[in-house]
Design a protein around this motif. Structure first.
Motif, mmCIF file in Angstrom:
data_model
loop_
_atom_site.group_PDB
_atom_site.id
_atom_site.type_symbol
_atom_site.label_atom_id
_atom_site.label_comp_id
_atom_site.label_asym_id
_atom_site.label_seq_id
_atom_site.Cartn_x
_atom_site.Cartn_y
_atom_site.Cartn_z
ATOM 1 N N LEU A 141 0.805 -1.170 0.029
ATOM 2 C CA LEU A 141 -0.050 0.223 -0.002
ATOM 3 C C LEU A 141 0.837 1.051 0.165
ATOM 4 C CD1 LEU A 141 -2.803 -1.050 2.708
ATOM 5 C CD2 LEU A 141 -2.716 -1.038 0.126
ATOM 6 N N GLU A 175 -9.230 -3.054 3.146
ATOM 7 C CA GLU A 175 -8.452 -2.997 1.856
ATOM 8 C C GLU A 175 -8.675 -4.206 0.951
ATOM 9 O OE1 GLU A 175 -6.746 -0.896 -1.304
ATOM 10 O OE2 GLU A 175 -7.627 -0.231 0.763
ATOM 11 N N ARG A 194 -10.544 -4.251 -2.350
ATOM 12 C CA ARG A 194 -10.017 -4.760 -3.652
ATOM 13 C C ARG A 194 -10.813 -5.913 -4.027
ATOM 14 N NH1 ARG A 194 -3.571 -5.282 -3.287
ATOM 15 N NH2 ARG A 194 -4.197 -5.491 -5.592
#
Length: 284
Positions: free
Chosen positions: A32, A55, A59
């Protein structure tokens, strides 16, 4: 960094161990772009784990949406390819049908032209045959006309040569009508002055207009030579009937009248009435 595949999420119903979570968090944080720092505190680890899960979920959702869009795009492409293929197949079928129709039309035109040529050839041959036959007929007519002219000239010559009675003197007349015999259109009828069965070759000959003689004999029922009253024989009467037919002078039926007259005389003689009638019966 966001294009790198995320680590596989933990299986449903299984609790990740703290060691695996810390390892994954360490791997995920550099991806990240966040600097990794030693955070031995449990609070920092919990935040990283939550960030990782958030995340990952984001994603995963983006990937699912992208995968769905990609799938839909593939479906649309497949549908478009199928329609395109159908269109191409339809075009090929139409082209094949058009080619078949064109070939049939060309073949039909070829057959029609061939038939037309055959008809024209047959008409030409028929015209030639007709012209040949017309020429043959014309030539045959000319030949027949020439033959007919030759025949007429020959007959005229023969007639002039055979019209011997035309050379008779004008004083030689028919004993009954007293008309000159050389003016007749047909030859005179001849009767021997004596019995023809016994007469000599130099016996005198009597000339008559056969037409006048025949009707004279029948009308008077007197079958004799008018010049010497010699009874005529049956053969002479038969010859007179043939003479009339030969020269188209009508039918007098002289022999038939002579036969009937003899029968009537025989009946009268048998009935005792006697008396010969008509100046002699002309019996042989």
């Amino acid at each position: 960094a966001f294009l790198a595949p995320p680590p596989p999420p933990p299986s449903v119903g299984a609790q990740p161990s703290p060691t695996s979570l810390s390892v994954r968090a360490k791997e995920f944080v550099p991806s990240l772009g966040v600097a990794s720092a030693p955070s031995p505190a449990p609070v920092v680890y919990g935040e990283a784990q939550a960030a990782y899960h958030g995340e990952a979920a984001t994603r995963q959702t983006a990937l699912s949406a992208a995968a769905m869009q990609l799938h839909m795009e593939q479906v649309r492409l497949m549908e478009r390819d199928a329609k395109l293929k159908e269109s191409q197949d339809a075009i090929r079928r139409k082209e094949a049908e058009a080619a078949r129709l064109a070939a049939e039309s060309d073949d039909r035109l070829r057959r029609m032209e061939e038939r037309k040529r055959r008809v024209e050839e047959e008409e030409r041959l028929a015209e030639e045959e007709l012209r040949r036959k017309e020429e043959e007929v014309r030539r045959r007519k000319e030949e027949l006309a020439q033959q007919e002219q030759q025949r007429l000239r020959f007959m005229e010559e023969q007639r002039r040569q055979s019209m011997w009675w035309k050379s008779l003197p004008p004083t030689t007349c028919d004993p009954i009508s007293l008309e000159p015999l050389n003016e007749l259109d047909y030859p005179p009828f001849q009767l021997c002055s004596a019995d023809p069965t016994t007469a000599s070759a130099d016996a005198a000959v009597h000339y008559f207009d056969g037409h006048v003689l025949a009707y004279y004999l029948v009308s008077n029922l007197s079958f004799i030579d008018p010049l010497n009253r010699r009874p005529l024989l049956e053969v002479e009467l038969d010859s007179l009937d043939g003479y009339l037919l030969t020269f188209n002078l009508g039918r007098a039926n002289v022999k038939e009248a002579w036969s009937k007259h003899n029968e009537e005389l025989a009946e009268k003689a048998a009935g005792g009435e006697g008396g010969a009638g008509g100046g002699g019966g002309g019996q042989e």
